[in-house]
Design an enzyme around this catalytic site. Structure first.
Site, PDB file in Angstrom:
ATOM      1  N   SER A 182       0.930  -1.272  -0.186  1.00 19.64           N
ATOM      2  CA  SER A 182      -0.052  -0.097  -0.231  1.00 19.64           C
ATOM      3  C   SER A 182       0.815   1.135  -0.023  1.00 19.64           C
ATOM      4  O   SER A 182       0.474   2.225  -0.258  1.00 19.64           O
ATOM      5  CB  SER A 182      -0.917   0.049   1.071  1.00 19.64           C
ATOM      6  OG  SER A 182      -0.073  -0.252   2.446  1.00 19.64           O
ATOM      7  N   HIS A 210      -5.563  -3.559  -2.196  1.00 25.73           N
ATOM      8  CA  HIS A 210      -5.302  -2.662  -3.189  1.00 25.73           C
ATOM      9  C   HIS A 210      -5.165  -3.206  -4.744  1.00 25.73           C
ATOM     10  O   HIS A 210      -5.094  -2.559  -5.797  1.00 25.73           O
ATOM     11  CB  HIS A 210      -4.080  -1.833  -3.066  1.00 25.73           C
ATOM     12  CG  HIS A 210      -4.120  -0.859  -1.922  1.00 25.73           C
ATOM     13  ND1 HIS A 210      -4.428   0.247  -2.099  1.00 25.73           N
ATOM     14  CD2 HIS A 210      -3.726  -1.234  -0.409  1.00 25.73           C
ATOM     15  CE1 HIS A 210      -4.448   1.133  -0.853  1.00 25.73           C
ATOM     16  NE2 HIS A 210      -3.937  -0.007  -0.020  1.00 25.73           N
ATOM     17  N   LYS A 241     -12.440   0.476  -0.816  1.00 27.06           N
ATOM     18  CA  LYS A 241     -11.386   0.808  -1.718  1.00 27.06           C
ATOM     19  C   LYS A 241     -12.122   1.156  -3.207  1.00 27.06           C
ATOM     20  O   LYS A 241     -12.974   1.888  -3.569  1.00 27.06           O
ATOM     21  CB  LYS A 241      -9.748   0.541  -1.710  1.00 27.06           C
ATOM     22  CG  LYS A 241      -9.281   0.499  -0.497  1.00 27.06           C
ATOM     23  CD  LYS A 241      -8.075   0.025  -0.529  1.00 27.06           C
ATOM     24  CE  LYS A 241      -7.458  -0.551   1.057  1.00 27.06           C
ATOM     25  NZ  LYS A 241      -7.547   0.693   1.954  1.00 27.06           N
TER      26      LYS A 241
HETATM   27  C1  LIG Z   1      -2.818  -3.797   2.330  1.00 31.55           C
HETATM   28  C2  LIG Z   1      -4.017  -3.396   2.859  1.00 31.55           C
HETATM   29  N1  LIG Z   1      -4.748  -4.441   3.509  1.00 31.55           N
HETATM   30  C3  LIG Z   1      -5.964  -4.092   4.339  1.00 31.55           C
HETATM   31  C4  LIG Z   1      -6.220  -2.883   4.375  1.00 31.55           C
HETATM   32  C5  LIG Z   1      -7.638  -2.503   5.065  1.00 31.55           C
HETATM   33  O1  LIG Z   1      -8.856  -2.564   4.399  1.00 31.55           O
HETATM   34  P1  LIG Z   1      -9.854  -1.811   4.905  1.00 31.55           P
HETATM   35  O2  LIG Z   1      -9.893  -0.305   4.559  1.00 31.55           O
HETATM   36  O3  LIG Z   1     -11.089  -2.196   4.262  1.00 31.55           O
HETATM   37  O4  LIG Z   1     -10.212  -2.100   6.407  1.00 31.55           O
HETATM   38  C6  LIG Z   1      -5.567  -1.966   3.859  1.00 31.55           C
HETATM   39  C7  LIG Z   1      -6.259  -0.236   3.940  1.00 31.55           C
HETATM   40  O5  LIG Z   1      -5.890   0.493   4.576  1.00 31.55           O
HETATM   41  C8  LIG Z   1      -4.609  -1.949   2.929  1.00 31.55           C
HETATM   42  O6  LIG Z   1      -4.101  -1.104   2.383  1.00 31.55           O
END
Ligand SMILES: Cc1ncc(COP(=O)(O)O)c(C=O)c1O
Length: 393
Positions: A182, A210, A241
Site C-alpha cells: 500500500s 489494493h 477502496k
Molecule cells: C494492504 C491493505 N490491507 C488491508 C487494508 C484494510 O482494508 P480496509 O480499509 O477495508 O479495512 C488496507 C487499507 O488500508 C490495506 O492497504
C-alpha cells in the site's frame, strides 16, 4: 490534586510537534471525488483509494437508498446471531463466483478480514512467514494468533526459502504477502511464493486490498493477474477502496469459510454491515462485470501520471500500480511538500514514520479512473512548481 496518568501521551505529541510530524486531520467538506473540497479548499484529490470513482456512482447511490427503504439502516446484530440478511449471503455468493473460489465470507472491513482470519486459523504452535512490508492488519492478526512470526525482507523470496528450510517438515505454517503493497505500490512476488508454499506445504495467503477492482480480469485481483487460481488458499479483498463502500472479504474453500463463520472473532463479536453497504457492494460488482472499461481508464490515467512525475525527475520508487509514492526520505520534508501542494490546490498526503520507515517518508499519490487529464496535468504542474521550490527536482 490527581496527576494525569496520561501525561506521557502529551510528551510524545510534543515530540512529534518538535519534529514537524504532528498532523491535524484534513476534513472532507464535499464528496470523495477527483476534485473536491478539503478544509474548505478546492483541490485535485490524489489521496483517496476511490480507484474507480464508485463512491458517488449514481447507480450505487440508488441501490443504497433502495436498500435503506426496504430493510432499514442497520442490521443490529452480529452475523452469527440475528445479523445475517439475504443480501449478505447474496454478496458472498456473488463474490465467490467473481473470485472463482468455493466460498466467501464478508467482514466489516479489510482490516478485520485479515486480522480475524490470521488470528483464528493459527495457534501458538504455528509459524507465520510474513513480508516485512505487509499491512498492519496482517501484523496484528499474526500477533493475536500468538504464532511464531518470521519476517522476511520485502519481496525476498530467497530469504523466505531459507526460513522455510530451517523449519521442521511437519510444522504448520502460513506464508503471507500483500498483493499490492500500500505504501510503495509494488506487487508481491506471488508466483514465486506460491512455488515455495507448494514445496514446503504452507498455507498460502494474499491480501489483495489494493488489487481488488484494479488488477486481474474485471478487477479480480493479483491471483487472477498472475493466473494463480487454485494455488492460493486464502485471498483477502476489500470493499472499501475500488468498490467504493466498506468491507473486506475472504475467498477460499467451503471449509475455510465455514471455519471462519464459527471462529473469526470480528464475525462472531461485531455487528454486520448495514443493508445499504451490502447493496452498494453488489452494485459495484455489477459495474466491474458489466463495465470493465472503467478499469482501463484507471490504468490509462496511471500511466499518464507516472510518466509525468518521472519526467519531472522525482524519486517514485518501484510502483507497478496506481499508487505512486514521491519519496523525500525526510519526514518533515514530506509534510512540507504535502502542505505546499495543498496550498497550490493538490491534496497528496505526506506519510512518515511509523507508517513507513524513518528514512522513507513520502507523499503518496493515487490516481483514479475519475480523474480527467486536465486534473492530472494541473497536479503535475503543482508538483513541478513546488518541487523546484523545495529543491526536490
Ligand atoms: C494492504 C491493505 N490491507 C488491508 C487494508 C484494510 O482494508 P480496509 O480499509 O477495508 O479495512 C488496507 C487499507 O488500508 C490495506 O492497504
Amino acid at each position: 490534586m490527581r496527576t494525569d496518568p496520561l501525561a506521557y501521551l502529551t510528551t510524545e505529541l510534543d515530540a512529534l510537534r518538535a519534529q514537524g510530524l504532528f498532523r491535524s486531520l484534513r476534513v472532507l467538506d464535499d464528496r470523495q471525488e477527483s476534485t473536491t473540497k478539503f478544509d474548505g479548499r478546492k483541490v485535485v484529490n490524489l489521496s483517496s483509494n476511490n480507484y474507480l470513482g464508485l463512491t458517488t456512482h449514481p447507480r450505487l447511490i440508488e441501490r443504497a437508498i433502495k436498500a435503506i427503504e426496504e430493510f432499514g439502516v442497520g442490521s443490529a446484530s452480529v452475523r452469527s446471531i440475528a445479523g445475517t440478511m439475504a443480501l449478505h449471503l447474496e454478496l458472498e455468493r456473488r463474490l465467490a463466483v467473481f473470485k472463482k473460489t468455493e466460498a466467501v465470507v464478508v467482514f466489516q472491513s479489510g482490516f478485520t478480514a485479515n486480522a480475524g482470519t490470521v488470528s483464528s486459523i493459527l495457534t501458538k504452535d504455528d509459524v507465520v512467514i510474513s513480508d516485512d512490508l505487509n499491512h498492519a492488519s496482517i501484523i496484528d492478526g499474526c500477533r493475536l494468533s500468538r504464532a511464531t512470526i518470521k519476517v522476511f525482507p520485502h519481496k525476498d523470496v530467497n530469504a523466505a526459502h531459507r526460513v522455510l528450510q530451517a523449519l521442521p517438515a511437519n510444522q504448520r505454517k502460513l506464508l503471507i504477502t500483500d498483493g499490492v503493497f500500500s505504501m510503495d505500490g509494488d506487487l508481491g512476488p506471488l508466483p514465486a511464493l506460491c512455488g515455495l508454499a507448494e514445496e514446503f506445504g504452507c498455507i498460502m495467503m494474499v491480501d489483495d486490498a489494493h488489487a481488488s477492482g484494479v488488477f486481474g480480469k474485471n478487477g479480480r485481483g493479483t491471483v487472477d493477474h498472475f493466473d494463480m487460481h487454485g494455488r492460493v488458499d486464502i485471498q483477502v479483498g476489500t470493499l472499501s477502496k475500488a468498490f467504493g463502500a466498506l468491507g473486506g472479504y475472504v475467498a477460499g474453500s467451503r471449509a475455510l469459510i465455514d471455519f471462519l463463520y464459527h471462529r473469526a472473532r470480528p464475525f462472531l463479536f461485531s455487528t454486520s454491515h448495514p443493508p445499504s453497504v451490502t447493496a452498494t457492494c453488489l452494485g459495484a460488482l455489477d459495474i466491474l462485470e458489466q463495465e470493465p472499461e472503467i478499469i482501463d481508464r484507471l490504468w490509462d490515467n496511471t500511466r499518464f501520471f507516472k510518466a509525468g512525475l518521472a519526467d519531472l525527475g522525482y524519486r517514485t520508487g518501484v510502483s507497478e500500480s496506481p499508487i505512486t509514492p514521491v519519496i523525500t526520505g525526510d519526514g518533515a520534508l514530506a509534510m512540507r511538500l504535502s502542505d505546499r501542494l495543498f496550498a497550490e490546490g493538490v491534496f497528496a498526503q505526506g506519510i512518515a514514520f511509523p507508517t513507513v520507515a524513518r528514512d522513507k517518508a513520502r507523499v503518496r499519490t493515487i490516481v483514479t479512473a475519475a480523474h480527467t487529464k486536465d486534473e492530472l496535468q494541473f497536479a503535475l504542474d503543482a508538483f513541478k512548481k513546488v518541487g523546484h521550490e523545495l529543491g526536490l527536482i
